[in-house]
Design a protein around this motif. Sequence first.
Motif, PDB file in Angstrom:
ATOM      1  N   MET A 147      10.728  37.466 -28.576  1.00 55.96           N
ATOM      2  CA  MET A 147      10.146  36.744 -29.721  1.00 55.96           C
ATOM      3  C   MET A 147      11.062  36.890 -30.947  1.00 55.96           C
ATOM      4  N   THR A 148      11.307  35.815 -31.656  1.00 56.27           N
ATOM      5  CA  THR A 148      12.132  35.870 -32.857  1.00 56.27           C
ATOM      6  C   THR A 148      11.418  36.715 -33.913  1.00 56.27           C
ATOM      7  N   GLU A 149      12.140  37.671 -34.513  1.00 56.37           N
ATOM      8  CA  GLU A 149      11.473  38.590 -35.437  1.00 56.37           C
ATOM      9  C   GLU A 149      11.145  37.937 -36.768  1.00 56.37           C
ATOM     10  N   SER A 150      12.112  37.259 -37.381  1.00 55.65           N
ATOM     11  CA  SER A 150      11.805  36.589 -38.643  1.00 55.65           C
ATOM     12  C   SER A 150      12.355  35.170 -38.589  1.00 55.65           C
ATOM     13  N   LEU A 151      11.879  34.330 -39.498  1.00 55.58           N
ATOM     14  CA  LEU A 151      12.337  32.931 -39.498  1.00 55.58           C
ATOM     15  C   LEU A 151      13.855  32.852 -39.695  1.00 55.58           C
ATOM     16  N   ALA A 152      14.396  33.830 -40.398  1.00 62.20           N
ATOM     17  CA  ALA A 152      15.850  33.835 -40.633  1.00 62.20           C
ATOM     18  C   ALA A 152      16.642  33.965 -39.333  1.00 62.20           C
ATOM     19  N   ASP A 153      15.998  34.513 -38.289  1.00 58.83           N
ATOM     20  CA  ASP A 153      16.690  34.683 -36.996  1.00 58.83           C
ATOM     21  C   ASP A 153      16.692  33.405 -36.159  1.00 58.83           C
ATOM     22  N   ILE A 154      15.929  32.417 -36.587  1.00 57.57           N
ATOM     23  CA  ILE A 154      15.829  31.191 -35.792  1.00 57.57           C
ATOM     24  C   ILE A 154      17.174  30.470 -35.774  1.00 57.57           C
ATOM     25  N   ASP A 155      17.576  30.056 -34.588  1.00 55.89           N
ATOM     26  CA  ASP A 155      18.858  29.368 -34.434  1.00 55.89           C
ATOM     27  C   ASP A 155      18.718  28.238 -33.424  1.00 55.89           C
ATOM     28  N   LEU A 156      18.540  27.033 -33.936  1.00 56.69           N
ATOM     29  CA  LEU A 156      18.385  25.865 -33.067  1.00 56.69           C
ATOM     30  C   LEU A 156      19.738  25.225 -32.745  1.00 56.69           C
ATOM     31  N   TRP A 157      20.799  25.748 -33.374  1.00 53.93           N
ATOM     32  CA  TRP A 157      22.136  25.188 -33.150  1.00 53.93           C
ATOM     33  C   TRP A 157      22.781  25.764 -31.895  1.00 53.93           C
ATOM     34  N   ASP A 158      22.671  27.061 -31.719  1.00 54.11           N
ATOM     35  CA  ASP A 158      23.368  27.795 -30.649  1.00 54.11           C
ATOM     36  C   ASP A 158      23.263  27.073 -29.313  1.00 54.11           C
ATOM     37  N   MET A 159      24.404  26.558 -28.846  1.00 55.23           N
ATOM     38  CA  MET A 159      24.386  25.713 -27.642  1.00 55.23           C
ATOM     39  C   MET A 159      24.153  26.505 -26.365  1.00 55.23           C
ATOM     40  N   ASP A 160      24.577  27.763 -26.350  1.00 54.06           N
ATOM     41  CA  ASP A 160      24.458  28.547 -25.114  1.00 54.06           C
ATOM     42  C   ASP A 160      23.007  28.652 -24.644  1.00 54.06           C
ATOM     43  N   GLN A 161      22.060  28.765 -25.598  1.00 53.06           N
ATOM     44  CA  GLN A 161      20.653  28.935 -25.206  1.00 53.06           C
ATOM     45  C   GLN A 161      20.114  27.716 -24.446  1.00 53.06           C
ATOM     46  N   TYR A 162      20.711  26.541 -24.689  1.00 53.28           N
ATOM     47  CA  TYR A 162      20.191  25.328 -24.047  1.00 53.28           C
ATOM     48  C   TYR A 162      20.509  25.276 -22.550  1.00 53.28           C
ATOM     49  N   THR A 163      21.435  26.120 -22.105  1.00 53.22           N
ATOM     50  CA  THR A 163      21.696  26.175 -20.658  1.00 53.22           C
ATOM     51  C   THR A 163      20.513  26.838 -19.939  1.00 53.22           C
ATOM     52  N   GLU A 164      19.662  27.535 -20.714  1.00 59.12           N
ATOM     53  CA  GLU A 164      18.448  28.158 -20.153  1.00 59.12           C
ATOM     54  C   GLU A 164      17.216  27.275 -20.373  1.00 59.12           C
ATOM     55  N   GLY A 165      17.346  26.266 -21.205  1.00 61.82           N
ATOM     56  CA  GLY A 165      16.201  25.398 -21.514  1.00 61.82           C
ATOM     57  C   GLY A 165      16.035  25.257 -23.019  1.00 61.82           C
ATOM     58  N   ILE A 166      15.040  24.511 -23.424  1.00 63.84           N
ATOM     59  CA  ILE A 166      14.795  24.238 -24.847  1.00 63.84           C
ATOM     60  C   ILE A 166      14.106  25.448 -25.482  1.00 63.84           C
ATOM     61  N   PRO A 167      14.498  25.855 -26.705  1.00 63.36           N
ATOM     62  CA  PRO A 167      13.868  27.010 -27.360  1.00 63.36           C
ATOM     63  C   PRO A 167      12.479  26.672 -27.935  1.00 63.36           C
ATOM     64  N   TYR A 168      11.524  26.412 -27.035  1.00 62.09           N
ATOM     65  CA  TYR A 168      10.186  25.973 -27.464  1.00 62.09           C
ATOM     66  C   TYR A 168       9.495  26.979 -28.381  1.00 62.09           C
ATOM     67  N   GLU A 169       9.729  28.270 -28.118  1.00 61.30           N
ATOM     68  CA  GLU A 169       9.039  29.298 -28.906  1.00 61.30           C
ATOM     69  C   GLU A 169       9.483  29.225 -30.369  1.00 61.30           C
ATOM     70  N   GLN A 170      10.787  29.035 -30.583  1.00 62.56           N
ATOM     71  CA  GLN A 170      11.290  28.918 -31.961  1.00 62.56           C
ATOM     72  C   GLN A 170      10.732  27.663 -32.631  1.00 62.56           C
ATOM     73  N   LEU A 171      10.682  26.565 -31.881  1.00 62.21           N
ATOM     74  CA  LEU A 171      10.166  25.306 -32.440  1.00 62.21           C
ATOM     75  C   LEU A 171       8.679  25.429 -32.779  1.00 62.21           C
ATOM     76  N   ARG A 172       7.933  26.114 -31.913  1.00 59.55           N
ATOM     77  CA  ARG A 172       6.497  26.315 -32.151  1.00 59.55           C
ATOM     78  C   ARG A 172       6.282  27.117 -33.441  1.00 59.55           C
ATOM     79  N   ARG A 173       7.117  28.134 -33.599  1.00 57.06           N
ATOM     80  CA  ARG A 173       7.031  28.987 -34.793  1.00 57.06           C
ATOM     81  C   ARG A 173       7.295  28.164 -36.058  1.00 57.06           C
TER      82      ARG A 173
END
Length: 407
Positions: free
Chosen positions: A1-27
Amino acid sequence: MTESLADIDLWDMDQYTEGIPYEQLRRLRAEAPVFHHHDPQQPNGFWAITRHEDVVYVSRNPELFSSAEKTALITELAEEQLAQQQMFMLNQDPPDHTRMRSLVNRGFTPRMIAKLEERIQDTCDEIVAQALAKGEGDFVTLCAAELPLIVIAELMGVPLEDRHKVFDWSNRMVGGDDPEYGVTDEERLGAATEMWAYASALAEEKRKQVKDDIVSKLISPDEEGNVLSELEFDLFFMLLAVAGNETTRNAISGGMYALTQHPDEWKKLKADPGLIPTASDEIVRWVTPVHLFRRTALKDIELSGQTIKKGDKVVIFYTSANRDESVFENPDVFDIAREPNPHVGFGGGGPHFCLGRHLAKLEIECFYRSLITQCDRVELVAEPRRLRSNFIMGIKEMTVRFIPAAS
């Protein structure tokens, strides 16, 4: 779980090889629907717009949020690249966009698309029959990539044997951020140049022998005598080849993956083919092949409690809007009978609402009709390998086994 909003990173391309960061978007939807996000390419960051209502608002107000100013692409471009990109319809605002759109729209009316239905259904029947004959293999190359390529070839009058050139050019043009494709800027430019030359030659051939097809419509004057220039036609061909190929391919692949993960929905679809139209919409919502587009604020404006300044970079996240709890009941449930389904998988309305949506829906519907008719089921052999991209939500490869229906 992302600890604070400042940690949110929707740019980082590597994470998309695992799927969409739905948890960050929900937050973000819950806590900061208009969120000032860092940007690795420029110091001012960008505004991440994650709620359905705001995505629709930005989409429908081009006089406030421009596609032309800095293009609709999230990446920053050098002046020369910017000027080239601004020639594409995707990166234009009214009135330029309106003129171009009205000319190309003639080829994509429901009447023009309906004429293709029988051909598309036959194509799907053949693709599925060939996949069944193989028994097992990569779903993307066997099925999902093949259909839009054949349809675009048919639409644009491309000889069928040239369709894989279009596939290769398209992959090189959008796969540049994935190391597997290993595409340099030079190779990307090379692909664009080759496709450009091909489009020019195609239009030249068509002018000699005008028929009742889409290319002929596009190179002929309309009732007022307006016509696409040679340059505009070439640019549109490139846009259609990439947009019509990548998005439909990824919707079909992502839809197949969803159905392997939700076998009850597959059974429901087989039992009631009448659900195919709602299933195709749910596939587009669930997969959302285009993750985001960028706009530039043309004046100071307040949106969901935040002041966006003139010149600010604004990024609308369709994947997030399509899981918005305030719009969709149980948004994280894949439901092929979902109605209503006001998804933004074809854009949030406004001038850039997807030109090819009727065609894309027809392709998805025909494909799944063939699949449920000929297959008892499709089994996943290996988890999909996803594209490293924060723009296109793509599946590169997905090994499956086709189990034939009892004759």
